[in-house]
Design an enzyme around this catalytic site. Structure first.
Site, PDB file in Angstrom:
ATOM      1  CD  GLU A   1     -17.776   7.045  31.504  1.00 51.71           C
ATOM      2  OE1 GLU A   1     -16.831   6.187  32.315  1.00 51.71           O
ATOM      3  OE2 GLU A   1     -17.257   7.946  30.853  1.00 51.71           O
TER       4      GLU A   1
ATOM      5  CG  ASP B   1     -12.127   8.387  26.278  1.00 53.90           C
ATOM      6  OD1 ASP B   1     -11.194   7.689  26.585  1.00 53.90           O
ATOM      7  OD2 ASP B   1     -13.175   8.571  27.270  1.00 53.90           O
TER       8      ASP B   1
ATOM      9  NE  ARG C   1       9.340   6.968  31.985  1.00 53.23           N
ATOM     10  CZ  ARG C   1       8.767   8.163  31.605  1.00 53.23           C
ATOM     11  NH1 ARG C   1       9.327   8.624  30.314  1.00 53.23           N
ATOM     12  NH2 ARG C   1       8.095   9.017  32.477  1.00 53.23           N
TER      13      ARG C   1
ATOM     14  CG  HIS D   1     -15.906   2.210  24.107  1.00 51.62           C
ATOM     15  ND1 HIS D   1     -14.887   1.185  24.119  1.00 51.62           N
ATOM     16  CD2 HIS D   1     -15.297   2.820  25.254  1.00 51.62           C
ATOM     17  CE1 HIS D   1     -14.010   1.330  24.827  1.00 51.62           C
ATOM     18  NE2 HIS D   1     -14.062   2.453  25.631  1.00 51.62           N
TER      19      HIS D   1
ATOM     20  CG  ASP E   1     -14.111  -1.264  21.740  1.00 51.62           C
ATOM     21  OD1 ASP E   1     -14.391  -1.188  22.861  1.00 51.62           O
ATOM     22  OD2 ASP E   1     -14.216  -0.144  20.961  1.00 51.62           O
ATOM     23  CG  HIS E   2     -13.152  -1.923  27.847  1.00 48.88           C
ATOM     24  ND1 HIS E   2     -12.985  -0.518  27.648  1.00 48.88           N
ATOM     25  CD2 HIS E   2     -14.118  -1.924  28.872  1.00 48.88           C
ATOM     26  CE1 HIS E   2     -13.804   0.139  28.422  1.00 48.88           C
ATOM     27  NE2 HIS E   2     -14.404  -0.636  29.248  1.00 48.88           N
TER      28      HIS E   2
ATOM     29  CE  LYS F   1     -10.566   4.241  24.060  1.00 48.99           C
ATOM     30  NZ  LYS F   1     -10.841   4.709  25.318  1.00 48.99           N
TER      31      LYS F   1
ATOM     32  CE  LYS G   1     -14.745  10.666  30.497  1.00 50.76           C
ATOM     33  NZ  LYS G   1     -14.719   9.268  31.024  1.00 50.76           N
TER      34      LYS G   1
ATOM     35  CE  LYS H   1     -18.051  -2.424  29.270  1.00 53.00           C
ATOM     36  NZ  LYS H   1     -18.094  -2.240  30.464  1.00 53.00           N
TER      37      LYS H   1
HETATM   38  C1  BG6 Z   1     -12.835   3.889  28.517  1.00 50.04           C
HETATM   39  C2  BG6 Z   1     -12.524   5.351  28.322  1.00 50.04           C
HETATM   40  O1  BG6 Z   1     -12.216   3.371  27.284  1.00 50.04           O
HETATM   41  O2  BG6 Z   1     -14.039   3.555  28.973  1.00 50.04           O
HETATM   42  C3  BG6 Z   1     -12.749   5.924  29.646  1.00 50.04           C
HETATM   43  O3  BG6 Z   1     -11.190   5.843  28.132  1.00 50.04           O
HETATM   44  C4  BG6 Z   1     -14.238   5.409  30.393  1.00 50.04           C
HETATM   45  O4  BG6 Z   1     -13.071   7.535  29.593  1.00 50.04           O
HETATM   46  C5  BG6 Z   1     -14.345   3.767  30.047  1.00 50.04           C
HETATM   47  O5  BG6 Z   1     -14.471   5.899  31.493  1.00 50.04           O
HETATM   48  C6  BG6 Z   1     -15.699   3.556  30.226  1.00 50.04           C
HETATM   49  O6  BG6 Z   1     -15.782   2.122  30.572  1.00 50.04           O
HETATM   50  P1  BG6 Z   1     -16.723   1.140  31.342  1.00 50.04           P
HETATM   51  O7  BG6 Z   1     -16.280   0.022  31.101  1.00 50.04           O
HETATM   52  O8  BG6 Z   1     -16.591   1.547  32.554  1.00 50.04           O
HETATM   53  O9  BG6 Z   1     -18.244   1.677  30.744  1.00 50.04           O
END
Ligand code: BG6
Length: 496
Positions: A221, A240, A46, A245, A182-183, A153, A345, A187
């Site tokens: 984290e 989240d 946007r 994950h 899903d990143h 996600k 967190k 990894k």
């Molecule tokens: C994301 C979450 O999918 O993953 C975040 O939305 C989180 O809240 C993050 O901080 C953590 O990813 P990584 O790769 O730093 O472990």
């Protein structure tokens, strides 16, 4: 790199994820020569920008956040990359935006070519639907072999909304065109779980209830909610992190050996794990699930505020920033082996690891006192940081007496390979560009994961925890999480 031209459209191109991860990953892939020769990246958002403005924005991101940072300015490769960037400004709830996008794609494509198109949706969940519809109306998804949608996600907000979203998307595209990201699956260390388990003869024979006592999965984290209060207040740790994950990690640890690395074969084996997890009944939620919210404290020596005073957070927020679950996988391999999952967190350290704890030996033959420091065998798959695999076992301490002592055998990525692993997003973007869906989630997986956590979402949504905040920043979470394991005679293992 291949010659088929590719146009990658990045929705949410001016957003946080694009800036922090996606654009740097694309540039790093480009520099390494992994992208197809004819690749173009079209940002869409946007925000008012023209092509030049987007190039500047992208340059800033790539320069400071890429894998090769800090690096000396590489004007030549940036210049040739920048030529491949373009931008379309518009509101995705307005159909006209997609007509302009289609025109731009045609005009920008190399003359006479029919590029493959990847539409990457790095947007809030409520925008997925209008974008899917907009793309379909502009006939941009018609060619199932040459067009794909990547969806970030969280996929949906709960079971019902995920199902609705799937229905909607499947009206406009084929399942084979939809890449749910899903990143964590990108990894290196996560992909390595499959290599470790299925490329070695040594571990699989002991990978079951006969030898394994229990499994712990920790994703901790140190960061707080950062500037994402608006999103996180609605989400919480369960949506989240756990639904996606952590459950994906569980699947990789618990799945049966696949017959091949075919995308559907791997995904079939993973979804079977989720289907085997014993459903959590509403009455059982308080026995198997723990939530927490951080209060003020110190993390790595720095004073940090309580969650409820973070930007865009309700001063009476009931959102959880910590979640722990005990799950049982009801199948032949895992009967009676609990899986304990936790994420939070503002924990003391940033660390993600999977710890497989083995059963004790059946008979301890050593003299009294020898095994004072006795610990069960433990295999730790260290996902981040200090990526590696550690096997903990007992050894005799040197000296005249038979004294046992835990020691470790270590494999470290750093030492073994000496070069930084690609970022998860590099891997996944490249797979999406190449059309390999193995590391992406299928509709049935996402729905099975929602189904599993839904009773917890329902229970937590309906009650207000009076005790929030219930853990101090810089600690391993609320006391109730300790009780979750203590009731089974176990405790959380301090990560390596
Ligand atoms: C994301 C979450 O999918 O993953 C975040 O939305 C989180 O809240 C993050 O901080 C953590 O990813 P990584 O790769 O730093 O472990």
């Amino acid at each position: 790199s291949s010659t088929a031209p590719v146009q990658l459209v990045l929705f949410g191109a001016a957003g946080d994820l694009a800036h922090r991860k996606l654009i740097p990953a694309l540039y790093d892939l480009y520099r390494e020569g992994h992208l197809p020769d004819h690749v173009q990246i079209i940002g869409a958002d946007r925000k008012e920008m023209d092509d030049e403005g987007f190039r500047e924005f992208a340059c800033g991101a790539a320069d400071t956040l890429g894998r090769f940072y800090p690096k000396t300015a590489d004007a030549e490769s940036w210049g040739s990359f920048a030529k491949r960037l373009a931008y379309v400004q518009g509101d995705v709830t307005d159909g006209e935006t997609f007509d302009r996008l289609a025109e731009k794609l045609d005009a920008f494509a190399p003359k006479g070519s029919k590029p493959e198109r990847v539409f990457y949706l790095s947007v809030a969940p409520f925008l997925v639907e209008p974008i899917g519809a907009g793309l379909a109306n502009a006939r941009l998804l018609r060619d199932a072999k040459r067009s794909r949608i990547v969806v970030e996600k969280p996929f949906g907000w709960d079971l019902a909304s995920a199902r609705d979203l799937d229905k909607m998307l499947l009206k406009t595209a084929d399942e084979s065109q939809i890449y749910r990201i899903d990143h964590y699956l990108g990894k290196e260390t996560v992909q390595n779980i499959l290599a470790f388990r299925f490329a070695n003869a040594l571990f699989e024979p002991v990978w079951d209830r006969r030898y394994i006592d229990h499994v712990q999965i920790t994703v901790a984290e140190t960061v707080g909610v950062e500037h994402r209060g608006g999103y996180y207040e609605q989400a919480g740790a369960l949506r989240d992190m756990v639904q996606n994950h952590l459950l994906q990690l569980l699947c990789l640890v618990a799945m049966e050996p696949p017959v091949s690395f075919n995308a559907d074969e791997v995904r079939n084996k993973k979804v079977e794990v989720l289907r085997a997890v014993r459903p959590i009944t509403p009455e059982a939620v308080s026995d198997v699930a723990v939530r927490g919210q951080y209060g003020a404290g110190y993390v790595e020596g720095t004073a940090v505020p309580t969650y409820r005073t973070e930007p865009n957070v309700d001063p009476h927020s009931t959102t959880e920033t910590y979640a722990a679950l005990k799950l049982e996988v009801d199948n032949w391999r895992w009967h009676g082996v609990p899986f304990y999952l936790r994420t939070g967190k503002r924990m003391p350290r940033r660390v993600s690891e999977i710890s497989i704890q083995f059963r004790p030996v059946p008979h301890r033959a050593f003299p009294a006192g020898a095994d004072e420091a006795w610990r069960p065998n433990r295999l730790v798959l260290r996902i981040q940081p200090d990526e590696g695999i550690v096997l903990k076992f007992q050894a005799k301490r040197p000296g005249p007496n038979m004294l046992l002592h835990p020691v470790a055998m270590r494999f470290e990525y750093d030492e073994a390979y000496g070069e930084a692993s690609p970022d998860a997003y590099e891997t996944l973007l490249l797979d999406a560009i190449k059309g390999d869906a193995t590391l992406f989630m299928r509709a049935d997986q996402v729905e099975a994961a929602w189904k599993l956590v839904q009773p917890v979402l329902d229970a937590w949504g309906g009650t207000i925890p009076p005790e929030f905040p219930n853990y101090t920043s810089g600690t391993w979470g609320p006391a109730a999480a300790e009780r979750l394991l203590a009731q089974d005679g176990r405790s959380w293992i301090e990560p390596l």
